[in-house]
Design a protein around this motif. Sequence first.
Motif, PDB file in Angstrom:
ATOM      1  N   ILE A  12      34.710  48.844  27.074  1.00  3.72           N
ATOM      2  CA  ILE A  12      34.964  47.460  27.502  1.00  3.72           C
ATOM      3  C   ILE A  12      33.980  46.515  26.822  1.00  3.72           C
ATOM      4  O   ILE A  12      34.356  45.452  26.302  1.00  3.72           O
ATOM      5  N   ALA A  13      32.709  46.904  26.776  1.00  2.42           N
ATOM      6  CA  ALA A  13      31.680  46.059  26.173  1.00  2.42           C
ATOM      7  C   ALA A  13      31.920  45.874  24.684  1.00  2.42           C
ATOM      8  O   ALA A  13      31.590  44.826  24.108  1.00  2.42           O
ATOM      9  N   ARG A  43      35.853  38.411  28.745  1.00  4.59           N
ATOM     10  CA  ARG A  43      36.716  39.569  28.971  1.00  4.59           C
ATOM     11  C   ARG A  43      37.106  39.605  30.448  1.00  4.59           C
ATOM     12  O   ARG A  43      36.272  39.346  31.323  1.00  4.59           O
ATOM     13  N   ALA A  44      38.357  39.953  30.710  1.00  3.60           N
ATOM     14  CA  ALA A  44      38.829  40.034  32.092  1.00  3.60           C
ATOM     15  C   ALA A  44      39.825  41.160  32.240  1.00  3.60           C
ATOM     16  O   ALA A  44      40.560  41.496  31.296  1.00  3.60           O
ATOM     17  N   PHE A  45      39.855  41.774  33.441  1.00  3.97           N
ATOM     18  CA  PHE A  45      40.877  42.760  33.756  1.00  3.97           C
ATOM     19  C   PHE A  45      42.175  42.030  34.091  1.00  3.97           C
ATOM     20  O   PHE A  45      42.167  41.003  34.797  1.00  3.97           O
ATOM     21  N   ILE A  46      43.299  42.565  33.605  1.00  7.15           N
ATOM     22  CA  ILE A  46      44.597  41.978  33.938  1.00  7.15           C
ATOM     23  C   ILE A  46      45.563  43.101  34.315  1.00  7.15           C
ATOM     24  O   ILE A  46      45.364  44.273  33.954  1.00  7.15           O
ATOM     25  N   PHE A  47      46.587  42.713  35.061  1.00  7.39           N
ATOM     26  CA  PHE A  47      47.675  43.649  35.371  1.00  7.39           C
ATOM     27  C   PHE A  47      48.954  43.092  34.778  1.00  7.39           C
ATOM     28  O   PHE A  47      49.238  41.894  34.883  1.00  7.39           O
ATOM     29  N   GLN A  48      49.744  43.983  34.154  1.00  5.55           N
ATOM     30  CA  GLN A  48      51.028  43.568  33.603  1.00  5.55           C
ATOM     31  C   GLN A  48      52.098  44.548  34.051  1.00  5.55           C
ATOM     32  O   GLN A  48      51.907  45.762  33.986  1.00  5.55           O
ATOM     33  N   GLY A  49      53.180  43.973  34.577  1.00  2.00           N
ATOM     34  CA  GLY A  49      54.283  44.817  35.030  1.00  2.00           C
ATOM     35  C   GLY A  49      55.589  44.071  34.867  1.00  2.00           C
ATOM     36  O   GLY A  49      55.643  42.994  34.259  1.00  2.00           O
ATOM     37  N   THR A  63      35.297  41.084  33.873  1.00  3.86           N
ATOM     38  CA  THR A  63      34.746  42.437  33.742  1.00  3.86           C
ATOM     39  C   THR A  63      33.271  42.501  34.127  1.00  3.86           C
ATOM     40  O   THR A  63      32.741  43.598  34.356  1.00  3.86           O
ATOM     41  N   GLU A  64      32.598  41.339  34.178  1.00  7.58           N
ATOM     42  CA  GLU A  64      31.200  41.321  34.602  1.00  7.58           C
ATOM     43  C   GLU A  64      31.079  41.386  36.119  1.00  7.58           C
ATOM     44  O   GLU A  64      29.996  41.615  36.660  1.00  7.58           O
ATOM     45  N   VAL A  65      32.207  41.126  36.813  1.00  5.22           N
ATOM     46  CA  VAL A  65      32.198  41.102  38.275  1.00  5.22           C
ATOM     47  C   VAL A  65      32.887  42.332  38.862  1.00  5.22           C
ATOM     48  O   VAL A  65      32.401  42.929  39.822  1.00  5.22           O
ATOM     49  N   TRP A  66      34.024  42.689  38.282  1.00  5.95           N
ATOM     50  CA  TRP A  66      34.784  43.832  38.782  1.00  5.95           C
ATOM     51  C   TRP A  66      34.370  45.104  38.054  1.00  5.95           C
ATOM     52  O   TRP A  66      34.219  45.121  36.832  1.00  5.95           O
ATOM     53  N   THR A  67      34.229  46.194  38.825  1.00  2.00           N
ATOM     54  CA  THR A  67      34.006  47.493  38.196  1.00  2.00           C
ATOM     55  C   THR A  67      35.361  48.040  37.753  1.00  2.00           C
ATOM     56  O   THR A  67      36.421  47.559  38.172  1.00  2.00           O
ATOM     57  N   ILE A  68      35.326  49.118  36.923  1.00  2.18           N
ATOM     58  CA  ILE A  68      36.574  49.710  36.451  1.00  2.18           C
ATOM     59  C   ILE A  68      37.379  50.267  37.618  1.00  2.18           C
ATOM     60  O   ILE A  68      38.597  50.078  37.699  1.00  2.18           O
ATOM     61  N   GLU A  69      36.703  50.947  38.547  1.00  2.00           N
ATOM     62  CA  GLU A  69      37.417  51.539  39.679  1.00  2.00           C
ATOM     63  C   GLU A  69      38.025  50.475  40.584  1.00  2.00           C
ATOM     64  O   GLU A  69      39.129  50.655  41.109  1.00  2.00           O
ATOM     65  N   ARG A  72      41.112  49.278  38.787  1.00  2.00           N
ATOM     66  CA  ARG A  72      42.202  50.256  38.866  1.00  2.00           C
ATOM     67  C   ARG A  72      42.862  50.230  40.250  1.00  2.00           C
ATOM     68  O   ARG A  72      44.087  50.284  40.368  1.00  2.00           O
ATOM     69  N   GLN A  73      42.032  50.121  41.306  1.00  2.00           N
ATOM     70  CA  GLN A  73      42.572  50.060  42.660  1.00  2.00           C
ATOM     71  C   GLN A  73      43.446  48.815  42.846  1.00  2.00           C
ATOM     72  O   GLN A  73      44.535  48.888  43.416  1.00  2.00           O
ATOM     73  N   ARG A  74      42.972  47.673  42.310  1.00  3.31           N
ATOM     74  CA  ARG A  74      43.747  46.428  42.441  1.00  3.31           C
ATOM     75  C   ARG A  74      45.048  46.506  41.642  1.00  3.31           C
ATOM     76  O   ARG A  74      46.095  46.060  42.110  1.00  3.31           O
TER      77      ARG A  74
END
Length: 416
Positions: A12-13, A43-49, A63-69, A72-74
């Motif tokens: 990610i980094a 950088r940010a986590f996103i969901f696509q469906g 990504t600096e606030v949310w962990t990977i796990e 994934r849960q979200r």
Amino acid sequence: MLTKVRLTPSRIAAHTCPADASQAFLWDTATPGLAVRATAGKRAFIFQGRFAGKSIRITIGDTEVWTIEQARQRARELQGLVDQGRDPRLVKQEKIAADVQARITDEPALPAWRDYIAARSGKWSEAHAADHLKMARDGGEPVTRGRRIGAPAYTEKGILRPLLDLPLKGITREKVAQWLDNEATRRPAQARLALSLLGTFLSWCGNQPAYRNQVNSDACAKLKRELPKPTARTDCLQREQLASWFAAVRSIDNPVMSAYLQSLLLTGARREELAGLGWEDVDFQWQTIHLADKVEHSGRTIPLTPYVSQLLQSLPKINEFVFASKRAKSGRLQEPRKAHNQAIEAAGLPPLSIHGLRRSFATLSEWVEAPSGITAQIMGHKPSAIAERHYKRRPVDLLRVWHTKIEEWILSNANI
């Protein structure tokens, strides 16, 4: 081509957006629909469906606030909503709306009161807006001017504050009636005004989507009849008191204050109308004064009578205001009650309010048999009779004839 890897902190980094692109995606092999989107410096986590046959994309978080796990849960939760046939975007909007409604339900009505003032104050007079602020003030501020003898040294809470500290849904008819019982005997005039302002506020809330489900719009309905009938104040200078009053007021050390109080009596003007008088509003050539008026939007023009003219010409031109003050932030005289009360006490006269000087002008003008319409036009009273309202428009010269007679009679009886 999709770039798919198992997301790790190091990957990610290392993920960046190419200089020739606006964004770049790194997709997670462990959780379908989850990716890291890189833009310039972020950088940010996103969901696509896919929902209802169309692609949807939802930002999860930085990504600096949310962990990977956590991401994934979200992403799995969002995919679960899609599988249930629910649009995650609408679910989010519904949750935000529910949170807002819950906040409004539990928080005091005071923020809604402030929203109301912000929305409506542009259509109010300065005095009306000040009344709303005063009704809800915190209290506890030192009284620095206009403090009456025996009065508290600190300001009280606003009269409506006990109700506005309740949630909107808590301002019920029973609560308002109980509040009114406490206030009606202690300060009936303020209670009457406060009840009127509160009723208008609740009606406004009833028309606002954010508040309409919480407010009891009729909480003030028909409660005004529970208030005692207002009693008119009768404080007024009598003919035999004029000499003592003028002697005391002319002896005030502050010439601006002395001229202001005398001018109030001799013009019948409202307190703030005269206090806000500017030099540009005084025409010494044509002997007129233009005053702001709470009835007429354009203001009103009255005669500048001989004695008042002398008073104004004797004043120093400190700034744009005739009754200027070097100490007041506004640059003009603010609080005449203390000096007036001291003069009244020195003269041995009964209590007389500042507004009582306006009442005195109207009463004393009858000694010269001035037509009531003349006096009303000078004072800026709203016409009552049909003829006064629609047909009679007296020129300043005609007003001057009677206004000068009134001034001469008052000064004669004051031994001036």
